[in-house]
Design an enzyme around this catalytic site. Structure first.
Site, PDB file in Angstrom:
ATOM      1  N   ASP A  33       0.896  -1.049   0.018  1.00  0.00           N
ATOM      2  CA  ASP A  33      -0.096  -0.058  -0.048  1.00  0.00           C
ATOM      3  C   ASP A  33       0.939   1.349   0.181  1.00  0.00           C
ATOM      4  O   ASP A  33       1.951   1.520   0.868  1.00  0.00           O
ATOM      5  CB  ASP A  33      -0.973  -0.006   1.287  1.00  0.00           C
ATOM      6  CG  ASP A  33      -2.104   1.027   1.201  1.00  0.00           C
ATOM      7  OD1 ASP A  33      -1.621   2.189   1.002  1.00  0.00           O
ATOM      8  OD2 ASP A  33      -3.226   0.676   1.160  1.00  0.00           O
ATOM      9  N   PHE A  79      -6.985  -4.185  -4.665  1.00  0.00           N
ATOM     10  CA  PHE A  79      -7.943  -3.493  -3.943  1.00  0.00           C
ATOM     11  C   PHE A  79      -7.211  -2.076  -4.235  1.00  0.00           C
ATOM     12  O   PHE A  79      -7.987  -1.031  -4.396  1.00  0.00           O
ATOM     13  CB  PHE A  79      -7.988  -3.451  -2.441  1.00  0.00           C
ATOM     14  CG  PHE A  79      -8.753  -4.715  -1.890  1.00  0.00           C
ATOM     15  CD1 PHE A  79     -10.107  -4.805  -1.647  1.00  0.00           C
ATOM     16  CD2 PHE A  79      -8.105  -5.829  -1.501  1.00  0.00           C
ATOM     17  CE1 PHE A  79     -10.852  -5.739  -1.433  1.00  0.00           C
ATOM     18  CE2 PHE A  79      -8.705  -7.007  -1.073  1.00  0.00           C
ATOM     19  CZ  PHE A  79     -10.105  -6.954  -1.061  1.00  0.00           C
ATOM     20  N   THR A 123     -15.808  -2.222  -9.732  1.00  0.00           N
ATOM     21  CA  THR A 123     -17.143  -1.491  -9.227  1.00  0.00           C
ATOM     22  C   THR A 123     -18.498  -1.548 -10.040  1.00  0.00           C
ATOM     23  O   THR A 123     -18.080  -1.723 -11.336  1.00  0.00           O
ATOM     24  CB  THR A 123     -16.857  -0.066  -8.829  1.00  0.00           C
ATOM     25  OG1 THR A 123     -17.915   0.677  -8.766  1.00  0.00           O
ATOM     26  CG2 THR A 123     -15.990   0.629 -10.574  1.00  0.00           C
ATOM     27  N   ASP A 124     -19.523  -1.441  -9.563  1.00  0.00           N
ATOM     28  CA  ASP A 124     -20.819  -1.368 -10.337  1.00  0.00           C
ATOM     29  C   ASP A 124     -20.790  -0.109 -11.435  1.00  0.00           C
ATOM     30  O   ASP A 124     -21.563   0.110 -12.113  1.00  0.00           O
ATOM     31  CB  ASP A 124     -22.006  -1.358  -9.757  1.00  0.00           C
ATOM     32  CG  ASP A 124     -22.255  -0.474  -8.551  1.00  0.00           C
ATOM     33  OD1 ASP A 124     -21.152   0.621  -8.439  1.00  0.00           O
ATOM     34  OD2 ASP A 124     -23.361  -0.345  -7.967  1.00  0.00           O
ATOM     35  N   GLU A 125     -19.838   0.895 -11.099  1.00  0.00           N
ATOM     36  CA  GLU A 125     -20.090   2.100 -11.755  1.00  0.00           C
ATOM     37  C   GLU A 125     -19.373   2.055 -13.024  1.00  0.00           C
ATOM     38  O   GLU A 125     -19.859   2.819 -14.025  1.00  0.00           O
ATOM     39  CB  GLU A 125     -19.264   3.398 -10.765  1.00  0.00           C
ATOM     40  CG  GLU A 125     -19.604   3.444  -9.458  1.00  0.00           C
ATOM     41  CD  GLU A 125     -19.235   4.890  -8.770  1.00  0.00           C
ATOM     42  OE1 GLU A 125     -18.823   5.750  -9.650  1.00  0.00           O
ATOM     43  OE2 GLU A 125     -19.637   5.041  -7.601  1.00  0.00           O
ATOM     44  N   TYR A 150     -13.295   8.376 -12.483  1.00  0.00           N
ATOM     45  CA  TYR A 150     -13.200   7.342 -11.597  1.00  0.00           C
ATOM     46  C   TYR A 150     -13.522   6.017 -12.432  1.00  0.00           C
ATOM     47  O   TYR A 150     -12.862   5.074 -12.664  1.00  0.00           O
ATOM     48  CB  TYR A 150     -13.616   7.492 -10.360  1.00  0.00           C
ATOM     49  CG  TYR A 150     -13.965   6.163  -9.527  1.00  0.00           C
ATOM     50  CD1 TYR A 150     -12.809   5.492  -8.988  1.00  0.00           C
ATOM     51  CD2 TYR A 150     -14.951   5.594  -9.295  1.00  0.00           C
ATOM     52  CE1 TYR A 150     -12.946   4.103  -8.370  1.00  0.00           C
ATOM     53  CE2 TYR A 150     -15.280   4.400  -8.601  1.00  0.00           C
ATOM     54  CZ  TYR A 150     -14.242   3.681  -8.033  1.00  0.00           C
ATOM     55  OH  TYR A 150     -14.403   2.425  -7.495  1.00  0.00           O
ATOM     56  N   LYS A 154     -11.633   2.700 -14.043  1.00  0.00           N
ATOM     57  CA  LYS A 154     -11.826   1.370 -13.272  1.00  0.00           C
ATOM     58  C   LYS A 154     -12.424   0.423 -14.606  1.00  0.00           C
ATOM     59  O   LYS A 154     -12.078  -0.670 -14.622  1.00  0.00           O
ATOM     60  CB  LYS A 154     -12.990   1.448 -12.310  1.00  0.00           C
ATOM     61  CG  LYS A 154     -12.541   1.864 -11.032  1.00  0.00           C
ATOM     62  CD  LYS A 154     -11.742   1.076 -10.248  1.00  0.00           C
ATOM     63  CE  LYS A 154     -11.729  -0.101  -9.549  1.00  0.00           C
ATOM     64  NZ  LYS A 154     -10.719  -0.842  -8.845  1.00  0.00           N
ATOM     65  N   ILE A 191     -21.878   7.573   3.681  1.00  0.00           N
ATOM     66  CA  ILE A 191     -22.490   7.290   4.945  1.00  0.00           C
ATOM     67  C   ILE A 191     -21.516   7.630   6.236  1.00  0.00           C
ATOM     68  O   ILE A 191     -21.899   8.379   6.988  1.00  0.00           O
ATOM     69  CB  ILE A 191     -22.756   5.691   4.873  1.00  0.00           C
ATOM     70  CG1 ILE A 191     -23.847   5.664   3.934  1.00  0.00           C
ATOM     71  CG2 ILE A 191     -22.753   5.193   6.291  1.00  0.00           C
ATOM     72  CD1 ILE A 191     -24.364   4.079   4.053  1.00  0.00           C
ATOM     73  N   PRO A 192     -20.307   7.399   6.257  1.00  0.00           N
ATOM     74  CA  PRO A 192     -19.391   7.913   7.460  1.00  0.00           C
ATOM     75  C   PRO A 192     -19.287   9.568   7.486  1.00  0.00           C
ATOM     76  O   PRO A 192     -19.382  10.068   8.551  1.00  0.00           O
ATOM     77  CB  PRO A 192     -18.118   7.412   7.141  1.00  0.00           C
ATOM     78  CG  PRO A 192     -17.781   6.671   5.592  1.00  0.00           C
ATOM     79  CD  PRO A 192     -19.437   6.534   5.300  1.00  0.00           C
ATOM     80  N   ARG A 214     -28.606   4.169  -4.555  1.00  0.00           N
ATOM     81  CA  ARG A 214     -27.405   3.367  -4.547  1.00  0.00           C
ATOM     82  C   ARG A 214     -27.650   2.005  -4.056  1.00  0.00           C
ATOM     83  O   ARG A 214     -28.870   1.958  -3.128  1.00  0.00           O
ATOM     84  CB  ARG A 214     -26.096   3.906  -3.759  1.00  0.00           C
ATOM     85  CG  ARG A 214     -25.632   5.316  -4.166  1.00  0.00           C
ATOM     86  CD  ARG A 214     -24.732   4.852  -5.455  1.00  0.00           C
ATOM     87  NE  ARG A 214     -24.112   6.320  -6.065  1.00  0.00           N
ATOM     88  CZ  ARG A 214     -24.637   6.818  -6.913  1.00  0.00           C
ATOM     89  NH1 ARG A 214     -25.817   6.602  -7.540  1.00  0.00           N
ATOM     90  NH2 ARG A 214     -24.184   8.008  -7.463  1.00  0.00           N
ATOM     91  N   ASN A 250     -30.600   8.174  -1.471  1.00  0.00           N
ATOM     92  CA  ASN A 250     -29.653   8.981  -0.425  1.00  0.00           C
ATOM     93  C   ASN A 250     -30.359   9.496   0.636  1.00  0.00           C
ATOM     94  O   ASN A 250     -30.218   9.649   1.816  1.00  0.00           O
ATOM     95  CB  ASN A 250     -28.710  10.093  -1.275  1.00  0.00           C
ATOM     96  CG  ASN A 250     -27.845   9.117  -2.311  1.00  0.00           C
ATOM     97  OD1 ASN A 250     -27.618   8.222  -2.139  1.00  0.00           O
ATOM     98  ND2 ASN A 250     -27.264  10.143  -3.229  1.00  0.00           N
TER      99      ASN A 250
END
Ligand code: NAD
Ligand code: DAU
Length: 335
Positions: A33, A79, A123-125, A150, A154, A191-192, A214, A250
């Protein structure tokens, strides 16, 4: 078995390593990393002294470092990536470098070292955006249609992974997962960000009209899906991984959080929309259920509440990250 995990100081990677060391105590893990702004050694603190775990600070774009850590490795789980859409709008270049070139450097080294599996976490994006009134769902058959720097990066990395399978016979698998939530997610993500703002009695910023949808999957379900694919997945295949939510906006997520905190809608603040904001993601994960016997097990409402508890109990982890996370939104004006 010896695993090379890249990006293991990030959100999903650290949850994956924690799970794997417990589930397979005889396996050895190397975590490569770079420790970008999104990599936190604090996320690896509880397993960093495990005798089967080794951390190497390095960049997946650096062929020398990658070559060194790849030696003797059986499986790679990739990842490492720039992962935040809002950042990709402000600074796209690093997304292309890490997500595209970095993946290619890893693929080359995997090929040279004859790894038995290269698993790419995607990702699903990459599938683009659905309209709110559509009943369509993304599946392994859906054509790619990425719409942000992004998701474009991907998508490019997924194509490279498939190309190395077809052209060179590298044994690859890919998972395209929906939005993860759970412990150790950086407070810059939705969310965070909401939870940590509410802990501090601050307003929660909702982009646009808040109707964007989402599909939310608890991080441990995603980690277990990767486990299933590594153990039983078919070489060359892609698996879509989704959660237990059905068309939840959302705004609805924000309302659930307000209820958990006992706060009113006065805490919601509508802010400028994300440029090119994908309207809706919805996933059809029947293939991984049918072929590998995986299904999500963590019910959204229950685990959203537990995630709130985790953030309340672990201020030591997120508080040092919060100010930097909000600096991004000073730039974008979304606060
Ligand atoms: P994250 O941003 O929390 O973590 C990324 C990690 O990669 C960090 O530890 C960072 O230091 C490291 N990294 C970045 N650039 C690097 C480089 N050049 N060399 C080495 N390490 C580098 O990301 P995440 O949310 O844990 O996502 C992990 C992967 O899963 C990504 O590939 C992402 O595209 C994918 N994904 C994420 C989600 C989600 O909801 N978070 C959903 C589907 C897929
Ligand atoms: O779908 C999988 C993807 O999910 C992953 O590939 C990405 O790595 C991950 O970051 C996530 O992307 P999103 O853009 O969907 O997640 P984010 O948490 O940034 O935003 C979720 C939704 O909430 C999105 O519609 C934008 C909105 N949002 C986000 C923030 C940060 C807000 O309304 N307010 C906010 O403050």
């Amino acid at each position: 078995m010896r695993l090379l995990v890249t990006g293991g100081a990030g959100f999903i990677g650290s949850n994956f390593i924690r799970y794997w060391l417990k589930r397979y105590p005889n396996d050895k893990i190397i975590n490569l990393d770079k420790l970008t702004y999104a990599g936190h050694l604090s996320s690896t603190k509880d397993f960093s002294s495990n005798k089967n775990y080794k951390f190497v600070r390095g960049d997946i774009c650096n062929a020398r470092v990658v070559g060194e850590v790849m030696s003797g490795v059986d499986m790679v789980v990739n990842f490492a990536a720039e992962s935040h859409v809002d950042r990709s709008i402000v600074s796209p270049a690093v997304f292309i470098k890490t997500n595209v070139l970095g993946t290619q450097v890893l693929l080359d080294a995997a090929l040279k070292n004859n790894v038995t599996r290269f698993h790419h976490v995607s990702t699903d994006e990459v599938f683009g955006s659905l309209s709110l009134d559509s009943n369509e769902k993304f599946s392994e058959e859906t054509p790619y249609n990425p719409r942000s720097p992004y998701s474009a990066s991907k998508a490019a990395s997924d194509f490279l992974v498939r190309a190395y399978f077809i052209t060179y016979g590298l044994p690859v698998t890919i998972t395209n997962s929906s939005n993860n939530f759970g412990p150790f997610q950086d407070p810059e993500k939705f969310i965070p960000r909401m939870i940590t703002n509410l802990i501090d009695d601050k307003l929660i910023p909702i982009y646009g009209d808040g109707k964007n949808v989402r599909d939310w999957v608890y991080v441990l379900d995603h980690v277990k899906a990767i486990d299933a694919v590594l153990k039983r997945g078919k070489i060359g295949e892609t698996y879509v991984v989704g959660g237990m939510t059905e068309d939840i906006s959302n705004l609805e997520v924000a309302e659930k959080l307000l209820r958990i905190f006992g706060k009113t809608r006065k805490f919601i603040k509508f802010v400028k929309d994300r440029s090119g904001h994908d309207r809706k993601y919805s996933l059809d994960w029947r293939k991984i259920r049918k072929d590998l016997g995986w299904k999500p097990e963590h019910e959204f409402d229950v685990w959203l509440k537990k995630t709130v508890e985790w953030y309340k109990d672990n201020e030591w982890w997120w508080r040092p990250l919060k100010r930097r996370a909000e600096k991004l939104y000073d730039k974008t004006g979304q606060k």
